[in-house]
Design an enzyme around this catalytic site. Structure first.
Site, PDB file in Angstrom:
ATOM      1  N   GLY A  11       6.276 -12.896  14.879  1.00 17.74           N
ATOM      2  CA  GLY A  11       7.082 -12.052  13.992  1.00 17.74           C
ATOM      3  C   GLY A  11       8.341 -11.578  14.680  1.00 17.74           C
ATOM      4  O   GLY A  11       8.746 -10.419  14.530  1.00 17.74           O
ATOM      5  N   SER A  13      11.494 -12.370  14.300  1.00 14.18           N
ATOM      6  CA  SER A  13      12.778 -12.503  13.619  1.00 14.18           C
ATOM      7  C   SER A  13      13.369 -11.176  13.165  1.00 14.18           C
ATOM      8  O   SER A  13      14.560 -11.103  12.847  1.00 14.18           O
ATOM      9  CB  SER A  13      12.640 -13.430  12.410  1.00 14.18           C
ATOM     10  OG  SER A  13      11.729 -12.877  11.469  1.00 14.18           O
ATOM     11  N   GLY A  15      12.629  -6.471  12.932  1.00 11.53           N
ATOM     12  CA  GLY A  15      11.810  -5.296  13.195  1.00 11.53           C
ATOM     13  C   GLY A  15      11.336  -5.177  14.625  1.00 11.53           C
ATOM     14  O   GLY A  15      12.089  -5.404  15.584  1.00 11.53           O
ATOM     15  N   ILE A  16      10.067  -4.825  14.784  1.00 16.72           N
ATOM     16  CA  ILE A  16       9.484  -4.591  16.099  1.00 16.72           C
ATOM     17  C   ILE A  16       9.527  -5.857  16.954  1.00 16.72           C
ATOM     18  O   ILE A  16       9.822  -5.808  18.151  1.00 16.72           O
ATOM     19  CB  ILE A  16       8.045  -4.076  15.956  1.00 16.72           C
ATOM     20  CG1 ILE A  16       8.041  -2.673  15.347  1.00 16.72           C
ATOM     21  CG2 ILE A  16       7.320  -4.068  17.310  1.00 16.72           C
ATOM     22  CD1 ILE A  16       6.669  -2.183  14.927  1.00 16.72           C
ATOM     23  N   GLY A  17       9.253  -7.006  16.338  1.00 17.46           N
ATOM     24  CA  GLY A  17       9.268  -8.258  17.090  1.00 17.46           C
ATOM     25  C   GLY A  17      10.638  -8.577  17.647  1.00 17.46           C
ATOM     26  O   GLY A  17      10.775  -8.963  18.818  1.00 17.46           O
ATOM     27  N   SER A 132      -1.413   0.374  14.431  1.00 19.50           N
ATOM     28  CA  SER A 132      -0.729   1.428  13.690  1.00 19.50           C
ATOM     29  C   SER A 132      -1.570   2.687  13.813  1.00 19.50           C
ATOM     30  O   SER A 132      -2.768   2.612  14.119  1.00 19.50           O
ATOM     31  CB  SER A 132      -0.606   1.028  12.213  1.00 19.50           C
ATOM     32  OG  SER A 132      -0.253   2.130  11.397  1.00 19.50           O
ATOM     33  N   TYR A 145      -4.165  -2.204   3.844  1.00 17.81           N
ATOM     34  CA  TYR A 145      -3.406  -2.298   5.101  1.00 17.81           C
ATOM     35  C   TYR A 145      -4.110  -1.509   6.198  1.00 17.81           C
ATOM     36  O   TYR A 145      -4.296  -2.007   7.319  1.00 17.81           O
ATOM     37  CB  TYR A 145      -1.983  -1.771   4.901  1.00 17.81           C
ATOM     38  CG  TYR A 145      -1.154  -1.755   6.166  1.00 17.81           C
ATOM     39  CD1 TYR A 145      -0.559  -2.921   6.637  1.00 17.81           C
ATOM     40  CD2 TYR A 145      -0.969  -0.577   6.885  1.00 17.81           C
ATOM     41  CE1 TYR A 145       0.193  -2.913   7.802  1.00 17.81           C
ATOM     42  CE2 TYR A 145      -0.220  -0.566   8.054  1.00 17.81           C
ATOM     43  CZ  TYR A 145       0.367  -1.738   8.501  1.00 17.81           C
ATOM     44  OH  TYR A 145       1.110  -1.723   9.670  1.00 17.81           O
TER      45      TYR A 145
END
Length: 273
Positions: A11, A13, A15-17, A132, A145
């Site tokens: 991931g 691409s 945000g956090i990644g 989270s 989630y």
């Protein structure tokens, strides 16, 4: 030395990644970013991108084998790719729940199964699973989630016991709401809200207000770097609010935690019907 350590981030691409890839490459790590489409990323100098869909066995296997063929090893695996879903549990279809679990639980499992043999052989490795605060707290209207993150935490703790003798450890990084596309653009259940409409709308409004002032992805990236370089600790809340929530969950009476969460999620502030 960080210059010789190979990091894989799923991931990567946005945000956090993306923030983690940028920060780690700046600190001398060899970073391989897993993304769905390498042609659509905002390339970061020093980061090498490969195609991976964490919900597909063959894609995961091919990606990990590519990294191993290029770098010869994987020192650190950051399981960051994931999806979110907002809506009442009652209104959530099994297929919607499956989509969340496939990315948030089975995705990390696929990556771990592919990368762990090389770590065991080298008798060295670190697996960082991005969880989270909802991995240890309930979240009304985000029940699927939250369930996926609870599951990821259970998997991570169990796995850590199994692989510790091979000098491989597992870390859980636990952000609170973060100002990223994942939180801002979370998918919603397809079924009409029906009887839950007033309270769900109030809760979503309360959450959106928190996201606007939430920490950036860079805060989580800094926690990931600290988890790599610092002393081992299984659970690592990311940011002051996440740390506070972790302590409250552990030390406050259950009734007080329940009341605080209901206030945070807008219960008692229902829209007029």
């Amino acid at each position: 030395m960080s210059q010789n350590r190979v990091v894989v981030i799923t991931g990567a691409s946005s945000g956090i990644g993306e923030a983690s890839a940028r920060l780690l490459t700046q600190h001398g790590f060899q970073v391989f970013g897993g993304v769905r489409n390498p042609n659509r990323v905002n390339a970061i100098p020093g980061v090498r991108y490969g195609t991976v869909d964490v919900t597909d066995d063959a894609s995961v296997s091919n990606f990990v084998q590519w990294v191993l063929s290029e770098a010869g090893k994987i020192d650190i695996l950051v399981n960051n790719a994931g999806v979110s879903l907002v809506g009442p549990v009652e209104n959530t279809s099994p297929s919607e729940a499956h989509t969340v679990f496939d990315a948030n639980v089975f995705g990390p499992l696929r990556m771990i199964r592919a990368a762990l043999p090389s770590m065991r052989a080298a008798r060295s490795g670190l697996i960082i699973n991005i969880s989270s605060v909802l991995g240890f707290l309930p979240a009304p209207f985000m029940g699927i989630y939250a369930s996926s993150k609870h599951a990821l935490e259970g998997l991570s703790e169990s796995l850590d016991h199994e692989i510790r003798e091979f000098n491989v450890r597992v870390v859980l990084v636990e952000p609170t709401f973060t100002n990223t596309k994942l939180d801002v653009n979370a998918a919603q259940t397809a079924a009409p809200l029906g009887a839950y409409a007033a309270q769900a709308e109030a809760t979503i409004k309360a959450v959106q207000a928190q996201i606007k002032t939430a920490p950036s992805a860079a805060t989580v990236a800094e926690k990931i770097l600290a988890a790599i370089n610092g002393p081992y600790k299984m659970r690592q809340p990311a940011g002051g609010q996440a740390t506070l929530l972790s302590r409250l969950r552990r030390f406050m009476p259950a009734k007080a935690v329940d009341s605080s969460l209901r206030k945070t999620f807008g219960f008692g502030k229902r829209a007029a019907s």
